[in-house]
Design a protein around this motif. Structure first.
Motif, PDB file in Angstrom:
ATOM      1  N   CYS A  80     -74.732  38.732  15.063  1.00  0.00           N
ATOM      2  CA  CYS A  80     -74.386  39.928  15.817  1.00  0.00           C
ATOM      3  C   CYS A  80     -72.887  39.924  16.110  1.00  0.00           C
ATOM      4  CB  CYS A  80     -75.203  40.017  17.105  1.00  0.00           C
ATOM      5  SG  CYS A  80     -75.092  38.566  18.153  1.00  0.00           S
ATOM      6  N   ARG A  81     -72.383  41.063  16.558  1.00  0.00           N
ATOM      7  CA  ARG A  81     -70.962  41.225  16.866  1.00  0.00           C
ATOM      8  C   ARG A  81     -70.780  41.329  18.368  1.00  0.00           C
ATOM      9  NH1 ARG A  81     -66.981  42.281  13.675  1.00  0.00           N
ATOM     10  NH2 ARG A  81     -68.346  42.928  11.995  1.00  0.00           N
ATOM     11  N   ALA A 105     -69.512  42.818  21.545  1.00  0.00           N
ATOM     12  CA  ALA A 105     -69.049  44.146  21.944  1.00  0.00           C
ATOM     13  C   ALA A 105     -68.130  44.085  23.157  1.00  0.00           C
ATOM     14  CB  ALA A 105     -70.243  45.054  22.241  1.00  0.00           C
ATOM     15  N   SER A 106     -68.407  43.174  24.078  1.00  0.00           N
ATOM     16  CA  SER A 106     -67.548  43.016  25.257  1.00  0.00           C
ATOM     17  C   SER A 106     -67.812  41.663  25.901  1.00  0.00           C
ATOM     18  CB  SER A 106     -67.775  44.141  26.274  1.00  0.00           C
ATOM     19  OG  SER A 106     -69.091  44.095  26.771  1.00  0.00           O
ATOM     20  N   TYR A 155     -71.643  37.559  27.265  1.00  0.00           N
ATOM     21  CA  TYR A 155     -71.181  38.515  26.260  1.00  0.00           C
ATOM     22  C   TYR A 155     -72.197  39.638  26.124  1.00  0.00           C
ATOM     23  CZ  TYR A 155     -68.289  34.557  24.736  1.00  0.00           C
ATOM     24  OH  TYR A 155     -67.415  33.511  24.676  1.00  0.00           O
ATOM     25  N   ARG A 156     -71.716  40.815  25.750  1.00  0.00           N
ATOM     26  CA  ARG A 156     -72.596  41.899  25.317  1.00  0.00           C
ATOM     27  C   ARG A 156     -72.473  41.923  23.801  1.00  0.00           C
ATOM     28  NH1 ARG A 156     -74.756  45.162  28.968  1.00  0.00           N
ATOM     29  NH2 ARG A 156     -75.003  46.905  27.549  1.00  0.00           N
ATOM     30  N   VAL A 157     -73.600  41.820  23.115  1.00  0.00           N
ATOM     31  CA  VAL A 157     -73.594  41.760  21.658  1.00  0.00           C
ATOM     32  C   VAL A 157     -74.452  42.878  21.091  1.00  0.00           C
ATOM     33  CG1 VAL A 157     -73.202  39.273  21.616  1.00  0.00           C
ATOM     34  CG2 VAL A 157     -75.536  40.135  21.560  1.00  0.00           C
ATOM     35  N   GLN A 158     -74.181  43.215  19.845  1.00  0.00           N
ATOM     36  CA  GLN A 158     -74.963  44.254  19.178  1.00  0.00           C
ATOM     37  C   GLN A 158     -75.254  43.814  17.751  1.00  0.00           C
ATOM     38  OE1 GLN A 158     -73.235  48.144  19.136  1.00  0.00           O
ATOM     39  NE2 GLN A 158     -75.147  49.100  18.579  1.00  0.00           N
ATOM     40  N   GLU A 186     -77.098  47.345  23.079  1.00  0.00           N
ATOM     41  CA  GLU A 186     -76.456  46.041  23.219  1.00  0.00           C
ATOM     42  C   GLU A 186     -77.340  45.116  24.045  1.00  0.00           C
ATOM     43  OE1 GLU A 186     -72.704  46.982  24.992  1.00  0.00           O
ATOM     44  OE2 GLU A 186     -71.891  47.772  23.122  1.00  0.00           O
ATOM     45  N   ARG A 187     -77.181  43.829  23.818  1.00  0.00           N
ATOM     46  CA  ARG A 187     -77.906  42.811  24.575  1.00  0.00           C
ATOM     47  C   ARG A 187     -76.905  41.962  25.343  1.00  0.00           C
ATOM     48  NH1 ARG A 187     -82.892  41.089  21.319  1.00  0.00           N
ATOM     49  NH2 ARG A 187     -83.032  42.671  19.713  1.00  0.00           N
ATOM     50  N   ARG A 188     -77.345  41.373  26.446  1.00  0.00           N
ATOM     51  CA  ARG A 188     -76.502  40.449  27.201  1.00  0.00           C
ATOM     52  C   ARG A 188     -76.953  39.038  26.872  1.00  0.00           C
ATOM     53  NH1 ARG A 188     -76.746  37.099  31.277  1.00  0.00           N
ATOM     54  NH2 ARG A 188     -78.884  37.661  31.723  1.00  0.00           N
TER      55      ARG A 188
END
Length: 94
Positions: free
Chosen positions: A28-29, A31-32, A43-46, A53-55
């Motif tokens: 995943c990438r 995101a924030s 991290y927030r990833v997608q 997005e997931r935490r």
């Protein structure tokens, strides 16, 4: 050994068991980056195929499979260290 820190846009791999199925893609990438939670970076990833997005925390990242942030930064610095177009020093007369 300190855990690597990642930046927004970095691709990471999550540890097994955090996705619903074993066949699911675990890459995943980021995101924030969220504030620390009891000493853990969040991290927030997608995932590519998802619209949400997931935490996750830094403990959820498989550091053996994910590229090291330091090596990514070193590669970026190596690319930026020298311009691809070099001045030849030849003067053209008028």
């Amino acid at each position: 050994m300190s855990r690597p820190s990642y930046k927004v846009g970095d691709m990471i791999v999550l540890k097994s068991g955090l996705t619903r199925t074993a066949k699911a893609d675990k890459r995943c990438r980021i995101a924030s980056i969220l504030p620390n939670d009891h000493g853990h970076v969040q991290y927030r990833v997608q995932f590519t195929g998802e619209s949400f997005e997931r935490r996750i925390t830094d403990d959820d990242i498989d550091i053996g499979e994910s590229p090291r942030a330091a090596s990514l930064e070193a590669a970026a610095k190596a690319d930026d260290a020298e311009p691809w177009l070099k001045f030849s020093g030849i003067r053209m007369g008028k």
